[in-house]
Each structure stands twice: as C-alpha cells, then as structure tokens.
Motif scaffolding. Structure first.
Motif: not given
Lengths: 414, 414
Positions: A16, A20, A113-115, A402-406, B354-355, B359-362, B388, B392
């Motif tokens: 984490x 960032x 990032x993937x983590x 990877x990706x995330x949805x905001x 958000x940063x 998670x997949x969706x925020x 991931x 995702x």
C-alpha cells in the motif's frame, strides 16, 4: 514465523505504501540503486566468486557457470538497465477509460500496481536487479526467490539495493530476497494467496511446469516456444531462405527461435536444395518428413517427437506439406502458441494464416525472432507470456499492473 | 476415454472453427437458441420438475428449491437475455492498438477468443443458458459443469441449445455439458491444461475456494465481497444514512452489499441515533465496537470475527473510528478488495481514500450496490472478479477474450 511468511507479510504490508509513491520517487530510487551497484561492484564480484567456486566444485558446467558469472561489464549493463527503466513512462495512475452512467455516476478505470509479486528464477543473478527494477517502477513490492547456486551473489545485490532504498523515499523492504531456497519453501510460496498477488516464474520448462502445477496464487506463465515458419508456394525464394535461416540460427537457445520449417511442396520442388544448403552452411542438423526426404535422401527422418520438440539448438525439423491447411493443422497440433510465421506474397493466404492460427504473435514475411519486448518497443520485458489470461506475448511494464474502478456519485442508491 | 476428456478435446478442436465465425453467424445462433427455448419450454419444465422432486425428496430447502425452479416467466427471461447478448457489440476482432517499428515492422494487437472456457457452477439452471450465450458471443467453446441437483434441467437445456445450433452455422458442440458431476471428475477438469484455457467458477465461497485450490488451469476468480461504507466526519447526514441503509438492505444476499459501516466519531456523536434507527426500521441486526456501544448501550458487541464476515444477511457490523486512516486500515485488514465507499463532502479525504484503498471498485457518495456489469453499462456480466490478473471488478464480454499480435514485415530478419 518462517522467513517466507515474515517476508511475504512484510511485502503485503508495504504494498500500500509503495503503491502511492510518485513516479519521481520511484525513478530516483532506481537511479540510486544504479549508482550503488556501481559503487559496490567489488563487493558483489567478491560474493559472486564464492558462487562460482561452489558451482565449479559441484561441476555445474561451463554454460551454467557463464550464466552465473558477474563481471564489471555486466554490472555496468545492470546499472544502465536501471536507468532505462527509470526513463520509461510510469503506467501507474493512467486513466484507461472514463464514462458517465444515465444515473449520473462517473466511472473511471485507472491503472494500479498488482500489489505483491513473487518471482522465481534460475541461475542468472542479473535477474535479481532486473526483476527488482521492473517491480519498483510499477509500484509493486516483490519477493524474489533465486537459485541456491546464486545465493551469495543475490544476497550481495539485495544488500546493495537495500542500502540504496534506505536513502531513497521508498520503503527499504520494497524488494526482498528469500534466502531459504528449499523446495518445500517454494511450494509454500506458491500457495501463499493471502500475501502474494501473482507469481512469475523465469527459467526453463521444468521450473515453469512445477510452478503452474503447484501454484494456487495466479501465475504469469512464460517460456516455452515451439515456433514454426511456413514457406508458402507463393513465397519469395530469397526472402524465405533468409528468414528461415535467421529464425533458426541467429540465437537458437531462445524461445522465439524457430524449431520447425513447414514448406509447401511446390516451393520445395523448386528451392529445397537452396534452403538445405543455407541451413547446412550454418551447421544446422535437419530432420525431415518423408516428402522432404524424397527431395534429399541424405536427410535424417523426423519422428512425431521432433514435431513436439523445442530443440533450442542448431537442429531443425522440416515438413513438406501439400497445402496451407496442412501447415496450419500442424501448427495447431504441435505449436506452443508462441510465434508463428508465414512467408508468402499471397495476401489471401496471409489472411487465412492470421485468422486460423492461434498464437501470441503471428508474422508475415518476418522472422519469429522479433517476439521480444524490446523489439516490440516496450523498452523493458518481464518475459513472454504463453498463456491467454491477463497478458499474451512480450510483457512490458503494463503487464505488472492491475486496475481499479473509481466511481463518483452525488448520493446515488439502488 | 472418459466423458470429460472426450468433450474437452472436442471443445479444443472446435475452438478454432468457432473463433473464425462471423458476428452475424454468432448472433443468428443466439436468436435461434432463444426461439428454441421458448418453443420447447414444456419439455424443459417437465425435466425441471424431476430435479425439483428429487430436491424435495433430499430436503434441500426452500431457498435452494427456488434457485432450482424454472417457470414460463424465467424461460422468457432467458430468451430475452439471449437477444440482449446478441445485440451487444462483438469484442472479437477489435484492433486494440497498432504501431510501426523503426525497422518497418507493422504491429497490431487484436482481440481474439480465449479458446475453451470451463464453467463450474451451482444450482441455478439458467446459468447454463447465460454461460452458453456469453461464451458463444465471444467465440469461445465451453464445457459446462453444473450441479448434479440440476442435471435433468441442464441436460434438457443443452439438448435444446444443440437443436438450435444444428440449424445454425456454428458447430453444434460449441457448448457441451458434463453429465458426470462427480468430485473426482471436477478435480480432473481443473487440471486439464492441454484442453482448457480458463476455468470460471460461479457460486458460493466454498466452491470458489475449491476451484482456486485445485486448478492448474488459469482461473477467473469471482465472488466474495466483504464491502464497507465509511461515513466521514464531513459526510452529509441524510445522504450517509440513505446510502448506508441502501447498501446493507436493498439486497443483502449479494456480494456487493455492505457488511460493515465505519463511522468517524464526530459524525457518530451527532447522527449515530438516526442511522441506528433507520437500520432497525429495516430489521437489521447491529453488532458494534466499544466506541459505538458507548453511544448506544443496547447494541450487541462485535468481535474480530464480525469484521471478517460476509453476512449476506440483514446483519451489519459498525465500528466508530477516530480518523480516516483507522477506517482505511480496517478496510485493508478485513476487506476482500471488492467494493468500498466513502461518504463525505471533503475532497481531500476522497483523494486519500481512492489512493490508499486497494479494491476493484471505490465509491464516493454512492452505494456499493452499483458494482455490477449492468450498472456499469457492460450489458452483460460474467461475474465480478476479485482477483487482480486479467480482469478486476464487473466482467463484461471483453473479459472472455484474449489478444494476439499480428506483425507484417517485408523480409525483416534479426
């Protein structure tokens, strides 16, 4: 707590924080590592000598010794590689898509990032630097498991990386090396789903098979390439010979070199002798099917085993076929879906080949040797994916994301 | 040869043929299946009654019986779903990127089917239609393994699909059902890497865990959602209550419903009573941490187990926190990286959330219940990926595709 679990948990906790970090912070760290590696070259070479001595004592052979060996030159190459990765664009944070829904929700898809990346690799200690830099650039913490035969070298390199990270703004343990290289520990690592997001094996077919078989953590599979060149009846004679010879001989030990040449009978009737001669001039051993041997009785016969084999050597299998479909079927049956080429001036045949052959990279009038992250212009390569999920073919930095949805709302409920 | 291997090999052989079918051929087939399902509704309902009778005899409970039950209405919904999938754009063949290299090589990245998809799912027979249609539309052959409790229904549906495919231009066996539903056969299916390109489990947490644990074939993991709403000290009072109640109660049994509400102490000091009352009006059982219970002594205490639990029921855990960071840490520790929301009017806190939350969706100021392929506008949903790699969050048709590189040269060698 075992070393594995302790380091994996640490990697997971730090993911984490690393995620960032800014592009500038990451690039600065990469350059600090480059400088530190050059400054501590003597230390690393001394440690590397211990691995070389042990390798020699264990009789691991010249080829492996060469892979294990570090030199001032190779250290400079590693430092140069770090600067190249620093210069590449940072994929993290990229907005991939954005749209608004009728209910007013604003959706954005952004790269993250993937983590935590687990990397399992063989002898070459430069992979330690390579993997570290690609993971750092993409904001991933990494847990590296190198070969026991390179442990002194890898430990020294990681010590140096840690000293650089200490003076950087990234967490020092963003990169960690597993010193316990036992098989049992690798197996546990492959199943540490609560800490690792992905495992990437880099090495020979056996290593990759073991990883795929035992991992419950998602795997980015790389490696095996049983690649073909199909010379069509409409192929330019000179170009076909040139490409076939290049694809086989330019560097036979790599996955994108060609292992079998398929030839339309009409082309073979005219030009087979020229091709055979060109291959023989490069000391290539030829194993041929019956139809090919009718054109040149001196050739060794090919068995079904030959069609399946990734020689990685100056050996090639040749099959003369009656038509394009026979070539496509051969590739579908025996290929590893890596890189396949057709040499022809007939656009219809190109279209059929491109449509029907299932592989990561399909070529028209070019050598299979171009399947490579650098040749594709990615600036870096994590490996060449031979699976179909997530990434296929040469993998650049985005393959490590990877990706995330905001989603932004104004009080929407369902 | 076992049924599994025979059907898997058939799926693998047919994958190449299905992959080159046109969008029109695929859409026509989907519409033919829809018509055939309506025409043979009586047959399917008769077969479904056998499963229901067996289910009742085995005492499987009303909830499961309802999932197993087909009706004329549900048959119409399935047919309607097939038309909707036919109307969606075909992702296959899409050119994702294209560029030229300095040596003149023209590289294109195009979308192709994955190949063969293995689908493992539980009671609901409508998944048989759903999975078939999504796989057909994306040019993938599929091998379906449904629940033994729905075998009569699934066989009837597949018979009907086959009769429709026979009159279509797609291969009849593009979709196949595994009638042997034994555990041993599932385990073998999970390791059939030479025939299957991906496995998608659809069902409860146990099923998914078993698949992830035993599969060597790459898995698209879906499912578990331990989702949170964080009510910030800068949250609008009315909006926060409305979203929290909606996210918990609108459909508690699904993965995107909220399981824990995290509340900043300053907001809680003012509005906790109103939130508790609104939840109680919807018959929600509340389990709270010590700080929350100081505001309402009547609440049950929450244990660490509660933070981890996906209730899928009218139960909610509540934790009053001192600051945003505590909420983020809680989510990172206990969340399943599915859907997480922050309710606030403070943009800085949104940015931090958000940063830092992975998670997949925020969500900002919206209910977690929107994590869904239809709500995202994808028009279809294969499931919600909680991994991931590859995909995702909500997965639409593109999640069922891979890509290949097409490279055109003029004789380039390396």
């Amino acid at each position: 707590m075992s070393e594995l679990v302790e380091k994996a948990q640490r990697a997971s906790e730090l993911a984490t924080r690393l995620a960032v970090c800014t592009t500038e912070q990451k690039n600065d760290a990469l350059k600090l590592i480059a400088a530190q590696l050059l400054e501590e070259t003597a230390f690393i070479l001394t440690e590397n000598k211990k691995d070389l001595a042990a390798g020699r004592a264990n009789g691991i052979g010249d080829h492996l010794l060469d892979r294990l060996r570090l030199t001032e030159e190779r250290m400079k190459d590693m430092a140069e590689g770090l600067h190249q990765v620093a210069d590449l664009p940072d994929p993290v944070g990229e907005i991939l898509e954005g749209w608004e829904r009728p209910n007013g929700l604003q959706i954005e898809k952004i790269r993250v990032p993937l983590g935590v990346i687990g990397m399992i690799y063989e002898a070459r200690p430069n992979v330690t630097v390579d993997a570290s830099s690609l993971c750092l650039k993409t904001g991933n913490t990494s847990l590296l498991r190198g070969s026991s035969s390179a442990l002194h070298s890898n430990k020294a390199i990681i010590d140096v990386i840690h000293r650089a990270l200490e003076i950087s703004e990234l967490p020092t343990d963003s990169v960690q090396l597993l010193e316990d290289t036992s098989r049992e520990t690798v197996t546990k690592m492959l199943q540490l789903n609560e800490c690792l997001d992905v495992i990437i094996p880099r090495g020979g077919a056996e290593l990759i098979k073991t990883v795929v078989k035992n991992a419950t953590v998602p795997v980015l599979e790389t490696g095996v390439g049983n690649c073909h060149i199909y010379i069509d009846d409409h192929a330019d004679h000179k170009m076909a010979v040139e490409i076939a010879v290049n694809a086989k001989t330019q560097r036979p030990s790599v996955c994108n070199s060609t292992e079998t040449i398929l030839i339309h009978k009409d082309w073979a009737n005219k030009h087979f002798g020229a091709l055979v001669q060109a291959l023989k001039e490069k000391n290539v051993e030829i194993r041929a099917n019956e139809k090919a041997r009718q054109l040149d009785h001196s050739l060794l016969p090919a068995s079904k085993e030959d069609w399946k084999t990734e020689y990685l050597d100056l050996i090639v299998a040749i099959r003369v076929v009656d038509r394009l479909e026979e070539a496509i079927n051969h590739i579908q049956t025996y290929g590893s879906k890596h890189s396949e080429a057709i040499i022809t001036e007939n656009e219809e045949n190109v279209a059929a080949f491109f449509k029907q052959v299932d592989a990561a990279a399909l070529y028209h009038n070019a050598s299979t040797r171009f399947t490579d992250g650098f040749e594709f212009g990615f600036g870096a390569e994590i490996g060449i994916s031979t699976q179909k999920l997530h990434a296929r073919g040469p993998m650049g930095l985005p393959a490590l994301t990877s990706m995330k949805y905001i989603i932004r709302g104004t009080g929407q409920i369902k």
